[in-house]
Design an enzyme around this catalytic site. Structure first.
Site, short mmCIF file in Angstrom:
data_model
loop_
_atom_site.label_atom_id
_atom_site.label_comp_id
_atom_site.label_asym_id
_atom_site.label_seq_id
_atom_site.Cartn_x
_atom_site.Cartn_y
_atom_site.Cartn_z
CE LYS A 16 -3.92 1.99 2.55
NZ LYS A 16 -4.73 1.88 3.81
NE ARG A 89 0.81 -1.10 9.83
CZ ARG A 89 0.00 -2.13 9.70
NH1 ARG A 89 -0.18 -2.69 8.52
NH2 ARG A 89 -0.64 -2.62 10.74
CG ASP A 146 1.07 -0.99 13.39
OD1 ASP A 146 1.05 0.18 12.98
OD2 ASP A 146 0.30 -1.87 12.96
N GLY A 210 -8.52 -6.79 10.64
CA GLY A 210 -7.82 -6.94 11.91
C GLY A 210 -8.43 -5.93 12.87
N GLY A 331 -15.48 -0.06 12.08
CA GLY A 331 -15.82 0.94 13.10
C GLY A 331 -16.41 2.21 12.52
#
Length: 398
Positions: A16, A89, A146, A210, A331
């Protein structure tokens, strides 16, 4: 000096990427290469419209990054010329990294050492870093972990009740994930409530394929649902979350499953996929709730587990909870799941505003509880890419 940052997120079979202005938050390019290493390897991106291309059978991270540079960025030479840094990341940083870091040989070694806890992700991150160095030799690379946000957890939260030497000698403890997202939401709540980050007390629910919950007290993570690996905690798309560890022994000893089969089952065949026996897609579960037994079963277990975690994390707040927040693909978009979870928390005086909850999807944000609710609940869109870009720009001196 330009504050444009190339943000890279190398997954086990995906890449990504985004070009983000660390100052304004504007995204000038976004894209995703998926099915890497497989015959159907492909890339989709947005740059002056939507585009898609096949990468060639078996194309991996190196080929995907080369395509992004030689084909996509080549069509916008001014964009490439103005890049100031690259932010990566990194899923797991172990105990070594409590904050983002400029990538050096020592940092690379630390990422490699932590690969034992993230064997699918960290090696892919290292490939991405090396490929970025080759394609952008003049830019500094920054690692954004993370796990870093959760390094403020107290011992009572991160220790497992196992022989203590397993922690001392082998680093077996809770590390948590999604820290970049949990940090972003904490900052957003501080802005919304007009208070310093250091005074924010929230329970944040990052729900996607996740998923994890984080208890954040005085702006710092004090507990989180994912553990040594991303397998622990909530019901997820294909991951089981919390189970009795003895199930593993029973599967092996009594049912004849191999260790590899058990690992594959718990990580790729469980969660919503296991409960429905059909799909890991939460939209199927939501759309068919109350009509199809498998969807109803999966949604009930998902919401029950999440509500238990949220209720339990109130114990870490010491009397003050500013908000319960929802973010991530599920969410931010699943009103029914948010409502089911919050309705199970009625003992805390939470009242859902049905109309506001329905509006808060597809980019809609805001408070989804009534004015009478003792604790507000909010929907906030996460932006991990912006946090990565900001840290990369800061550490690279942009």
């Amino acid at each position: 000096m330009s504050k444009l940052v190339l943000v890279l997120n190398c997954g086990s079979s995906s890449l990504k990427f985004a070009v983000v202005d660390a100052e304004t938050g504007a995204e000038h390019l976004t894209g995703l290469a998926e099915c890497l290493g497989l015959p159907e390897a492909r890339m989709k991106w947005k740059l002056d419209g939507k585009h898609e291309a096949q990468l060639g059978a078996g194309a991996a991270h190196v080929e995907a990054l080369s395509f992004m540079v030689e084909t996509i960025l080549a069509s916008k030479p001014e964009l490439k010329a103005n890049l100031g840094a690259i932010g990566h990341r990194i899923v797991h940083g172990g105990e070594q990294f409590t904050q983002s870091a400029l990538i050096t040989d020592d940092v690379l070694k630390g990422i490699q050492d932590a690969a034992t806890f993230a064997p699918l992700h960290n090696p892919a991150h290292l490939i991405g870093i090396e490929a970025a160095k080759v394609n952008f030799p003049g830019l500094q690379n920054v690692a954004v972990f993370d796990t870093a946000f959760h390094q403020t957890m107290p011992e009572e939260s991160y220790l497992y009740a196992l022989p203590y030497n397993l922690y001392k000698e082998h680093g077996i403890r809770r590390y948590g994930m999604h820290g970049t997202s949990h940090l972003f939401i904490t900052r957003e709540v501080a802005n919304l409530l007009d208070k310093p980050v250091e005074e924010v007390n929230i329970i944040n629910c990052h729900l996607g394929n996740g998923a994890s919950v984080c208890a954040i007290k005085n702006g710092k993570s004090v507990d989180t649902s994912m553990g040594l690996t991303p397998l622990e905690g909530l019901v997820m798309g294909t991951r089981c979350g919390d189970i009795d560890p003895a199930i593993v022994f029973h599967l092996h000893d009594a049912l004849g499953y191999s260790v590899e089969q058990i690992n594959n089952m718990l990580t790729k065949e469980s969660g919503l996929a296991g409960l429905t026996e059909v799909t890991s897609d939460c939209r199927f579960v939501e759309d068919n709730y109350g009509e199809k037994e498998e969807a109803t079963r999966a949604m009930d277990v998902f919401c029950h587990r999440l509500a238990k975690y949220v209720a339990g994390y109130t114990a870490s707040m010491e009397g003050r909870l500013d908000a319960i927040t929802f973010t991530g693909g599920i969410g931010e978009n699943s009103g029914p799941i948010r409502e089911m979870v919050l309705n199970r928390l009625g003992i805390f005086g939470i009242e859902v505003d049905g109309e506001a909850n329905l509006k808060a999807r597809f980019g809609g944000e805001g408070t989804i509880t009534t004015a009478n609710s003792r604790i507000p609940a909010m929907v906030i869109s996460t932006n991990e890419e912006l946090v990565i870009a900001e840290d990369a720009a800061r550490l690279a001196g942009l």
